[in-house]
Each structure stands twice: as structure tokens, then as C-alpha cells.
Enzyme design. Structure first.
Site, mmCIF file in Angstrom:
data_model
loop_
_atom_site.group_PDB
_atom_site.id
_atom_site.type_symbol
_atom_site.label_atom_id
_atom_site.label_comp_id
_atom_site.label_asym_id
_atom_site.label_seq_id
_atom_site.Cartn_x
_atom_site.Cartn_y
_atom_site.Cartn_z
ATOM 1 N N ASN A 88 36.942 46.264 27.599
ATOM 2 C CA ASN A 88 37.931 46.609 28.308
ATOM 3 C C ASN A 88 38.005 48.258 28.596
ATOM 4 O O ASN A 88 37.690 48.908 27.663
ATOM 5 C CB ASN A 88 39.208 45.827 27.959
ATOM 6 N N CYS B 79 33.575 38.133 31.283
ATOM 7 C CA CYS B 79 34.054 38.766 32.509
ATOM 8 C C CYS B 79 33.306 38.224 33.625
ATOM 9 O O CYS B 79 32.041 38.650 33.623
ATOM 10 C CB CYS B 79 33.918 40.498 32.367
ATOM 11 N N ASN C 197 33.415 38.765 36.854
ATOM 12 C CA ASN C 197 32.847 39.695 37.904
ATOM 13 C C ASN C 197 31.935 40.586 37.446
ATOM 14 O O ASN C 197 30.949 40.979 37.906
ATOM 15 C CB ASN C 197 34.045 40.780 38.492
ATOM 16 N N ASN D 249 37.733 32.962 27.980
ATOM 17 C CA ASN D 249 38.684 34.014 27.693
ATOM 18 C C ASN D 249 40.199 33.464 27.858
ATOM 19 O O ASN D 249 40.121 32.574 28.884
ATOM 20 C CB ASN D 249 38.640 35.418 27.851
ATOM 21 N N ASN E 11 45.457 36.973 29.933
ATOM 22 C CA ASN E 11 45.435 37.193 31.350
ATOM 23 C C ASN E 11 46.218 36.513 32.247
ATOM 24 O O ASN E 11 46.342 35.437 31.945
ATOM 25 C CB ASN E 11 43.953 37.271 31.820
ATOM 26 N N GLU F 137 45.533 42.008 33.973
ATOM 27 C CA GLU F 137 44.511 41.599 32.582
ATOM 28 C C GLU F 137 44.578 42.281 31.355
ATOM 29 O O GLU F 137 45.402 43.357 31.240
ATOM 30 C CB GLU F 137 43.149 42.240 33.121
ATOM 31 N N ARG F 138 44.774 41.408 30.326
ATOM 32 C CA ARG F 138 45.085 42.008 28.881
ATOM 33 C C ARG F 138 44.016 43.182 28.547
ATOM 34 O O ARG F 138 42.820 43.169 28.976
ATOM 35 C CB ARG F 138 44.795 40.845 27.890
ATOM 36 N N CYS G 256 39.715 39.523 39.237
ATOM 37 C CA CYS G 256 39.198 39.190 37.865
ATOM 38 C C CYS G 256 38.539 37.790 38.004
ATOM 39 O O CYS G 256 38.931 36.974 38.211
ATOM 40 C CB CYS G 256 40.540 38.913 36.942
ATOM 41 N N THR H 148 36.976 35.692 35.888
ATOM 42 C CA THR H 148 37.386 34.349 35.099
ATOM 43 C C THR H 148 38.916 34.132 35.510
ATOM 44 O O THR H 148 39.138 32.887 35.620
ATOM 45 C CB THR H 148 37.508 34.763 33.778
#
EC number: 5.1.1.7
Length: 294
Positions: free
Chosen positions: A78, A87, A89, A167, A203, A221-222, A230, A232
Site C-alpha cells: 500500500n 489487489c 486492479n 482481504n 476497506n 482503502e485501508r 479498488c 477487490t
């Protein structure tokens, strides 16, 4: 140190090709690289390596379940430098980079992640653009133990559905929320949720009810904050929208600020299909990189 810059529906990444997994990626270095004023600027960093090399170098304690040593491995960080499991994307951009750089010639191959193997299909790719599908695995909804899942976003309280897509996500569908109201919501502000329910953070997606097969979504997003997309999160949003409609499976277009992706949810798995764009290639100053690690 060579890099590439790319994005999937404007969720952008710096890619570092490091097949032997020799680079020292500290949290400080990654954060500096992702900083949009003092670095290159990105939502995250993708180290391109193999699972076997990552394990041999100590980047991985062990191979994730289902990931072979000769599989490609996406080591994702991140923008705050923290390690992330997955992730969606990023996988598309990672796969596009492999094809565009000549490191991979197959249309179908596996990209490993901390969340496990992610089979990809490259439908089309050139030096700049690609159309990629990712088998994201089964998205599992989580029980709340009798206590509702809720989040506060932009000063507004939303009920949500907790979804594990490799996640954690809290997908908040408000049937009364209009597209214009969603666009005006301050998603960039810090979000609040029950830390006892999400001890490692979560998230948070806010989405409209589906209309004509389209769901509008924004995400916080965290470890990053608001992003333009995002991957996911779009899967979690599709699961929440289908669940609200009383369906277990289906296909939806999820529209985020960065563009559209198509999510298909089946009984066994979920698929994410969308674009990837490679924007630039260059070289990072070694002196700057060493200073950024401190």
C-alpha cells in the site's frame, strides 16, 4: 533502478521488476515512492518476481497455499508502505506488464499473491493498453456475531455487508443513495468502524443499488485512503448488490470514478474483468532510493 507506471481504472501503481527479489522494500521507501509530491506518486507498489524467489529471499515466510514456486508473484505494498494481501486492479496491471515486457507470452497464467493464486486471462494487450480478466476466488460473506456491520463515511452512517475477497471489505449499499449524493460524499475523510469487528482494518465501499445492471461505487482503502478504484472492492460491491437483490450469482458492471469493470459472481468463484494502462517507463535515482529508505 528501473520502474514502470500503470493503472487499472485509475487505481495507479509503480511496478518494480525484481525477479530475484533482491530489492529492500522498506515501508519508508515505499511511502516515499508513492508520495505524489516527493516521489513518483501511486496508490501502491507492485514488485514483479516469482513466488520461489520471494520465498528464497525471505520476502515470503512460505509459499501461499496453491501457489507454486515457478508462479509469478505480486508483492503488493500500500502507499503507506504496509503489505497487502491482494489487489484486483494491481493483478491486471501486473499481468499486462508481464506481457508488454516480454516476460510472459501466454494468454493464461497464474499470478500468486498472499491471498493465494489468481489465474489471469489476457484477452488483448499491447505496449500501452490491455483487457484482462482475473479469477478472484470465492468471495465469502462474514457473520457479524449478531452485531450489525456499520461504518461512518463522510459523516454519514451506513450499514454494510462484510466480504472477504482475500482481504477484508465492508460494502455499504444504501438503496436510498442517489448517484449524485454518492459523488458528493466525502469519502477521502477518515472512516470509522467497529475495530473489534475489523482488528486489522477494513476497506470500506459505499454503493448505490443496481440499476440496469450497473452499480456506482466509491471506496476508502485501508492504508491508502480514497482511491479512484479498488478491484477487490468492486467484487465486494457486486456481492453486496446481488445479496440485496436476493441473488447468489450474477454479473454486474461496477462504475467507479476511474471507469467501469465487470464482475461475475458464481457459486464457486468470482471474476473481475477490466482495463489496464501502462503509462511510463523510467529509472529511479539510486541515491534518491537509498535516502528514501531511511
Amino acid at each position: 533502478m528501473k520502474f514502470a507506471k500503470g493503472h487499472g481504472t485509475e487505481n495507479d501503481f509503480v511496478l518494480l521488476c525484481d525477479t530475484p527479489a533482491e530489492l529492500r522494500l522498506t515501508a519508508a521507501g515505499v511511502a516515499a515512492l508513492c508520495d505524489r509530491r516527493r516521489g513518483l506518486g501511486a496508490d501502491g507498489v507492485l514488485r514483479v518476481t516469482t513466488a520461489g524467489a520471494a520465498a528464497a529471499a525471505g520476502v515470503l515466510d512460505r509459499l501461499p497455499d496453491g501457489v507454486a514456486g515457478d508462479d509469478w508473484y505480486m508483492d503488493y505494498r500500500n502507499s503507506d508502505g504496509s503489505v497487502a494481501q491482494m489487489c484486483g486492479n494491481g493483478v491486471r496491471v501486473f499481468a499486462h506488464y508481464l506481457r508488454a515486457s516480454g516476460l510472459e507470452t501466454r494468454d493464461e497464467f497464474v499470478v500468486g499473491s498472499l491471498a493465494g493464486p489468481r489465474p489471469v486471462t489476457v484477452h488483448a494487450a499491447d505496449a500501452t493498453g490491455a483487457d484482462v480478466s482475473v479469477d478472484m476466488g470465492k468471495a465469502n460473506t462474514l457473520g457479524s456475531g449478531g452485531k450489525a456491520f456499520e461504518a461512518t463515511v463522510g459523516g454519514r452512517r451506513f450499514a454494510g455487508l462484510a466480504v472477504d475477497v482475500g482481504n477484508p471489505h465492508l460494502a455499504c449499499l444504501d438503496p436510498e443513495l442517489s448517484v449524485d449524493e454518492l459523488a458528493a460524499l466525502d469519502v477521502a475523510a477518515p472512516v470509522s468502524f467497529d475495530a473489534a469487528q475489523f482488528p486489522d482494518g477494513v476497506n470500506v465501499e459505499v454503493l448505490t443499488a443496481p440499476a440496469a445492471g450497473v452499480v456506482h461505487m466509491r471506496v476508502h482503502e485501508r492504508g491508502v485512503g480514497e482511491t479512484r478504484s479498488c478491484g477487490t472492492g468492486t467484487v465486494a460491491a457486486a456481492v453486496a448488490a446481488l445479496t440485496a437483490a436476493g441473488a447468489d450469482t450474477g454479473t454486474l458492471t461496477v462504475r467507479v470514478p476511474g471507469g467501469d469493470v465487470v464482475v461475475t459472481v458464481t457459486d464457486a468463484t468470482s471474476y473481475l474483468r477490466g482495463p489496464s494502462v501502462l503509462v511510463a517507463h523510467g529509472e529511479i535515482s539510486e541515491e534518491w532510493w537509498q535516502q528514501a529508505q531511511r
